[in-house]
Write an enzyme that holds these catalytic residues in place. Structure first.
Site, PDB file in Angstrom:
ATOM      1  N   ARG A 252     -44.168  14.924 -34.553  1.00 38.59           N
ATOM      2  CA  ARG A 252     -45.356  15.739 -34.715  1.00 38.59           C
ATOM      3  C   ARG A 252     -45.617  16.517 -33.425  1.00 38.59           C
ATOM      4  O   ARG A 252     -45.159  16.129 -32.354  1.00 38.59           O
ATOM      5  CB  ARG A 252     -46.566  14.865 -35.047  1.00 38.59           C
ATOM      6  CG  ARG A 252     -46.398  14.015 -36.309  1.00 38.59           C
ATOM      7  CD  ARG A 252     -47.607  13.128 -36.521  1.00 38.59           C
ATOM      8  NE  ARG A 252     -47.504  12.307 -37.727  1.00 38.59           N
ATOM      9  CZ  ARG A 252     -47.021  11.071 -37.765  1.00 38.59           C
ATOM     10  NH1 ARG A 252     -46.600  10.494 -36.640  1.00 38.59           N
ATOM     11  NH2 ARG A 252     -46.962  10.395 -38.903  1.00 38.59           N
ATOM     12  N   LYS A 276     -49.579   8.560 -34.426  1.00 36.15           N
ATOM     13  CA  LYS A 276     -50.946   8.553 -34.934  1.00 36.15           C
ATOM     14  C   LYS A 276     -51.617   7.218 -34.669  1.00 36.15           C
ATOM     15  O   LYS A 276     -50.995   6.172 -34.767  1.00 36.15           O
ATOM     16  CB  LYS A 276     -50.944   8.833 -36.435  1.00 36.15           C
ATOM     17  CG  LYS A 276     -50.882  10.297 -36.812  1.00 36.15           C
ATOM     18  CD  LYS A 276     -51.069  10.443 -38.307  1.00 36.15           C
ATOM     19  CE  LYS A 276     -51.176  11.915 -38.709  1.00 36.15           C
ATOM     20  NZ  LYS A 276     -51.397  12.042 -40.169  1.00 36.15           N
ATOM     21  N   HIS A 347     -45.109  21.221 -38.118  1.00 28.24           N
ATOM     22  CA  HIS A 347     -44.868  20.302 -39.241  1.00 28.24           C
ATOM     23  C   HIS A 347     -43.818  20.849 -40.205  1.00 28.24           C
ATOM     24  O   HIS A 347     -43.254  20.093 -41.005  1.00 28.24           O
ATOM     25  CB  HIS A 347     -46.170  20.029 -39.976  1.00 28.24           C
ATOM     26  CG  HIS A 347     -46.487  18.580 -40.107  1.00 28.24           C
ATOM     27  ND1 HIS A 347     -46.698  17.763 -39.023  1.00 28.24           N
ATOM     28  CD2 HIS A 347     -46.593  17.774 -41.203  1.00 28.24           C
ATOM     29  CE1 HIS A 347     -46.943  16.529 -39.442  1.00 28.24           C
ATOM     30  NE2 HIS A 347     -46.881  16.516 -40.749  1.00 28.24           N
ATOM     31  N   ARG A 350     -40.667  19.116 -39.559  1.00 25.57           N
ATOM     32  CA  ARG A 350     -40.752  17.720 -39.993  1.00 25.57           C
ATOM     33  C   ARG A 350     -40.459  17.611 -41.496  1.00 25.57           C
ATOM     34  O   ARG A 350     -39.688  16.759 -41.938  1.00 25.57           O
ATOM     35  CB  ARG A 350     -42.143  17.173 -39.665  1.00 25.57           C
ATOM     36  CG  ARG A 350     -42.373  15.710 -40.009  1.00 25.57           C
ATOM     37  CD  ARG A 350     -43.769  15.304 -39.527  1.00 25.57           C
ATOM     38  NE  ARG A 350     -44.178  13.978 -39.985  1.00 25.57           N
ATOM     39  CZ  ARG A 350     -43.895  12.848 -39.352  1.00 25.57           C
ATOM     40  NH1 ARG A 350     -43.176  12.884 -38.232  1.00 25.57           N
ATOM     41  NH2 ARG A 350     -44.327  11.684 -39.821  1.00 25.57           N
ATOM     42  N   HIS A 373     -44.053   6.846 -41.552  1.00 21.42           N
ATOM     43  CA  HIS A 373     -45.196   6.856 -42.456  1.00 21.42           C
ATOM     44  C   HIS A 373     -45.734   5.431 -42.629  1.00 21.42           C
ATOM     45  O   HIS A 373     -44.975   4.493 -42.847  1.00 21.42           O
ATOM     46  CB  HIS A 373     -44.786   7.404 -43.824  1.00 21.42           C
ATOM     47  CG  HIS A 373     -44.570   8.879 -43.829  1.00 21.42           C
ATOM     48  ND1 HIS A 373     -43.780   9.535 -44.766  1.00 21.42           N
ATOM     49  CD2 HIS A 373     -45.043   9.861 -43.004  1.00 21.42           C
ATOM     50  CE1 HIS A 373     -43.779  10.823 -44.515  1.00 21.42           C
ATOM     51  NE2 HIS A 373     -44.533  11.053 -43.459  1.00 21.42           N
ATOM     52  N   TYR A 382     -42.307  14.236 -51.270  1.00 21.11           N
ATOM     53  CA  TYR A 382     -40.990  14.872 -51.312  1.00 21.11           C
ATOM     54  C   TYR A 382     -40.308  14.669 -52.654  1.00 21.11           C
ATOM     55  O   TYR A 382     -39.333  15.356 -52.964  1.00 21.11           O
ATOM     56  CB  TYR A 382     -40.117  14.334 -50.185  1.00 21.11           C
ATOM     57  CG  TYR A 382     -40.728  14.555 -48.825  1.00 21.11           C
ATOM     58  CD1 TYR A 382     -40.858  15.842 -48.307  1.00 21.11           C
ATOM     59  CD2 TYR A 382     -41.223  13.496 -48.082  1.00 21.11           C
ATOM     60  CE1 TYR A 382     -41.457  16.059 -47.072  1.00 21.11           C
ATOM     61  CE2 TYR A 382     -41.814  13.699 -46.842  1.00 21.11           C
ATOM     62  CZ  TYR A 382     -41.935  14.979 -46.351  1.00 21.11           C
ATOM     63  OH  TYR A 382     -42.530  15.187 -45.134  1.00 21.11           O
TER      64      TYR A 382
END
Length: 402
Positions: A252, A276, A347, A350, A373, A382
């Site tokens: 990110r 994150k 992004h 990514r 994730h 996806y």
């Protein structure tokens, strides 16, 4: 620029003892010789003006610098130089600290809310900054410059604010707005400043899960972007290393910004990433990315006190302030390569990495592990674009194809 190259003739007045420390500071920050010369000239004029008006260094304030510019053309170099000088003098104690005006009641409430988010909720500074922007707007529209009598808030005040502003943003930003207002109203109830939990009346924004697929580039387009990156310049080599981290590891933008020199384990070809929520993860460092970073560090990275791997190319030298700078690098790289995309931020690469892994046969669990994730739903987006896999789940059309 050496000390001997300072303009001769006359003195800097009461500023004379502080000129060398100031020069040492701005040289360390990477200012060019021409810029240093302009700053020195501005300081000489200011020092002589102080001497003529009978002022001492201890008298310096923003008001004094404003008096100096009255009747003079306010050049940016001079304004910035005096601002940096005043900050340095305050830091070393030569000038008293700035007198801070008592914040307005609404600002006091906002600051208390920010401290709560940072210390009690352990939210990131980026999230807190986003919340603060919407909360300030909410308080300003409702109470203006007066005291925020939040005890008088009603459900209609909340819904009216949302109706005025939510439609001005895209779905994602509208969700951020609602999350900020909802969080603030819960805080008011938690603190006992309102009788009812008004967060329950904040409406939801229409944003259906998986309604659109992630925007991405084909693998050939990613290679095109990397190929057109100008590696003949120091900035180009820095940007190339950044683009490789985004394209190979799916980092990110904020993770690239926060990457420090000690986060790279050269012996084991690994990097440690702060993701994150302050979570840390170790990732393998691809060979081409490692070479690009090493070349940038050896040849191009300016000497600087900052521990960030990637530095700005303009003074004052230091790391990037936020992830928006990384997204601008991606946007510029797309333009140079002539690649047209609906999305132009960091992004994009990514998502492109995830789709390339999917085409090569990687499972959703493997993609989620690479992208780090926390929830499988984040990876499930996806599946919408993996048409080949979705065809195996499709039921035959009744009666067959005609």
């Amino acid at each position: 620029m050496q000390n001997s190259s300072l303009p001769s003739g006359g003195s800097f007045g009461p500023l004379s003892p502080y000129i060398k420390p100031y020069l040492s500071q701005i040289r360390t920050q990477g200012y060019a010789a021409r810029s240093i010369k302009d700053q020195v000239c501005a300081l000489k004029m200011f020092g002589r003006w102080l001497q003529r008006t009978g002022r001492e260094v201890r008298d310096l304030t923003e008001a004094v610098t404003s008096d100096f510019f009255k009747g003079r053309y306010r050049q940016y170099a001079a304004t910035a130089a005096l601002r940096r000088l005043l900050a340095m003098l305050r830091r070393i104690g030569a000038t008293p600290a700035a007198k801070t005006a008592r914040p307005r009641p609404s600002e006091q409430l906002t600051c208390a809310y920010e401290r709560f988010l940072l210390k009690e909720r352990d939210l990131s500074q980026e999230t807190v900054t986003c919340h603060r922007r919407f909360v300030r707007r909410f308080l300003s529209e409702k109470f203006g410059s007066g005291p925020p009598n939040v005890s008088n808030l009603r459900a209609l005040d909340v819904t009216a604010f949302v109706q005025r502003h939510a439609h001005r943003h895209g779905p994602a930003e509208a969700k951020n707005l609602l999350a900020a207002i909802r969080s603030f109203l819960r805080y008011l109830h938690y603190r006992g400043l309102v009788d009812r939990d008004l967060s329950l009346v904040v409406p939801k924004v229409a944003c259906w899960s998986f309604s659109t697929g992630p925007k991405h580039l084909a693998s050939t387009q990613v290679r095109q972007v990397l190929h057109h990156c100008d590696r003949s310049t120091a900035v180009g080599r820095r940007d190339y290393a950044i683009l490789l981290l985004l394209a190979r590891l799916g980092l990110r933008a904020g993770e690239v910004v926060r990457l420090n020199l000690e986060d790279i384990d050269w012996e084991n070809a690994r990097i440690t990433v702060c993701g994150k929520g302050g979570t840390w993860a170790q990732l393998p460092l691809p060979t081409d990315a490692a070479r690009a970073i090493a070349r940038y560090l050896r040849r191009d990275r300016p000497r600087c006190a900052s521990r960030r791997v990637f530095l700005r190319n303009k003074p004052p030298l230091g790391g990037f302030n936020h992830g928006g700078a990384i997204s601008r690098i991606v946007k510029g790289a797309l333009a140079k390569a002539g690649v047209v995309s609906a999305r132009k931020g960091a992004h994009l690469l990514r998502h492109s990495l995830a789709m390339d892994m999917l085409r090569r046969g990687a499972s959703f669990d493997e993609i989620g592990e690479v992208l780090r994730h926390k929830c499988s739903k984040s990876t499930a987006i996806y599946a919408k674009i993996d048409l080949q896999s979705l065809r195996t789940l499709a039921l035959p059309w009744p009666g067959g194809v005609r």
